[in-house]
Scaffold this active site. Structure first.
Site, short mmCIF file in Angstrom:
data_model
loop_
_atom_site.label_atom_id
_atom_site.label_comp_id
_atom_site.label_asym_id
_atom_site.label_seq_id
_atom_site.Cartn_x
_atom_site.Cartn_y
_atom_site.Cartn_z
N SER A 39 48.58 78.87 14.92
CA SER A 39 49.56 78.03 15.60
C SER A 39 50.90 78.10 14.88
O SER A 39 50.98 78.53 13.73
CB SER A 39 49.07 76.58 15.63
OG SER A 39 47.76 76.52 16.16
N GLY A 40 51.94 77.69 15.56
CA GLY A 40 53.25 77.59 14.92
C GLY A 40 54.22 78.66 15.38
O GLY A 40 53.87 79.59 16.12
N SER A 41 55.45 78.54 14.90
CA SER A 41 56.52 79.41 15.39
C SER A 41 56.35 80.86 14.97
O SER A 41 56.72 81.78 15.71
CB SER A 41 57.87 78.88 14.88
OG SER A 41 57.90 78.87 13.46
N THR A 42 55.79 81.10 13.80
CA THR A 42 55.68 82.47 13.30
C THR A 42 54.69 83.28 14.11
O THR A 42 54.90 84.47 14.36
CB THR A 42 55.24 82.45 11.82
OG1 THR A 42 56.15 81.64 11.08
CG2 THR A 42 55.24 83.85 11.23
N ALA A 104 51.72 79.66 7.57
CA ALA A 104 51.47 78.66 6.53
C ALA A 104 52.76 77.88 6.29
O ALA A 104 53.85 78.36 6.56
CB ALA A 104 50.99 79.31 5.24
N GLY A 118 51.88 71.79 11.85
CA GLY A 118 51.84 71.73 13.30
C GLY A 118 50.66 70.96 13.84
O GLY A 118 50.39 70.98 15.05
N GLU A 124 42.41 75.58 12.66
CA GLU A 124 42.86 76.73 11.89
C GLU A 124 41.85 77.09 10.80
O GLU A 124 41.56 78.26 10.56
CB GLU A 124 44.23 76.44 11.27
CG GLU A 124 45.36 76.46 12.29
CD GLU A 124 46.69 76.04 11.71
OE1 GLU A 124 47.71 76.34 12.36
OE2 GLU A 124 46.73 75.43 10.63
N LYS A 142 58.63 80.06 2.42
CA LYS A 142 57.26 79.58 2.19
C LYS A 142 56.65 80.10 0.89
O LYS A 142 55.59 79.65 0.49
CB LYS A 142 56.37 79.97 3.38
CG LYS A 142 56.95 79.65 4.75
CD LYS A 142 57.25 78.17 4.92
CE LYS A 142 57.94 77.87 6.24
NZ LYS A 142 57.12 78.16 7.41
#
Length: 288
Positions: A39-42, A104, A118, A124, A142
């Protein structure tokens, strides 16, 4: 008039994209059957890279590529790319996910991670521990020597009925400012996960690594100083805690060598750097 994008934001997004393409190039193959998507923007760029790879390298005849999301958001990303999602609990019992790509919030020198910014940490971790290898994609912000250097807190997924008790116990462990994560509009109440649980964000002192402990540092919680593994285990013991957003211990390669399924830690982390280069931290290159 449309809002202007900041140069810093453009640089960060470009770094994420380059890291994602490199990670997919080195760890994804069209013949794979099950692939985890975090999940997440990356991870949006990870899915983009996978889609491009499949267009250039079609799978074998009659072969299906299935993608295992870690939450509602990642399922939408998979679907919008025209790929086929499969729910984690629909996987055949004996089947392993061949690789999981995820991001991460912070990664230390030993590849321990903080995840859950998130609010998808439980799923995850389920997907990572069912995967032969977890490959992490991140940008230069990060990458830190120790966890809780820039990222302020540890996400913890808790049963709603227990959140007040968990907050009290976290205070006793050295996190007096732990807070229930709420929507930006106060009347909307606490943020809920895909399991309808709450998230608590718990600040602690910068965490020691397992190597620090091996070299003699005390990470047992004395004076609020914890190491990654001791703190994760202690928080997990609190009644009402479903999962802790610390990914530590064995990676997939180590787990399988020990006769286990998979591990929480990544086998490699791909950092998109500010100068446009890619920095890769691989588990086998880390001093033990």
């Amino acid at each position: 008039m449309a809002p202007q994008k900041s140069p810093d934001n453009d640089r960060i997004e470009a770094a994420k994209r380059k890291a994602a393409y490199r990670a997919v190039e080195e760890h994804f193959d069209s013949s794979m059957r099950f692939v985890g998507i975090g999940s997440g923007s990356t991870i949006v760029y990870g899915v983009e890279a996978i889609k491009d790879h499949l267009e250039k390298n079609p799978p074998p005849p009659n072969h299906m590529n299935w993608f295992v999301p870690t939450g509602w958001n990642s399922r939408k990303v998979i679907e919008e790319a025209g790929l086929l999602p499969i729910a984690f609990d629909s996987l055949p019992r004996e089947t392993m996910i061949e690789v999981c790509f995820d991001g991460a919030d912070e990664v230390d020198e030993e590849l321990n991670c903080i995840k859950g910014g998130g609010a998808c940490l439980f799923q995850e971790k389920l997907v990572a521990c069912r995967s032969k290898k977890f490959v992490c994609i991140a940008d230069y912000r990060k990458q830190q020597k120790r966890l809780l250097t820039n990222w302020p807190s540890i996400p913890i997924e808790v049963a709603p009925i227990a959140h007040a008790s968990v907050l009290r116990e976290l205070k006793l462990l050295g996190s007096p400012d732990a807070k229930l994560r709420e929507h930006s509009v106060a009347k909307s109440g606490p943020i809920q996960t895909d399991q309808s649980f709450y998230i608590i964000d718990a600040p602690f002192k910068t965490l020691l690594s397992p190597l620090d402990v091996k070299n003699g540092s005390d990470g047992s919680g004395k004076d609020g100083q914890w190491d990654v593994e001791a703190l994760a285990a202690r928080i997990k013991m609190i009644s009402g805690v479903l999962e802790v957003g610390l990914f530590h211990g064995m990676n997939g390669y180590e787990a399988q060598a020990a006769g286990l399924q998979g591990g929480q830690k990544p086998v490699a982390v791909y950092f998109g750097m500010e100068d446009g280069e890619i920095s890769v931290s691989r588990a086998e290159e880390i001093k033990k």
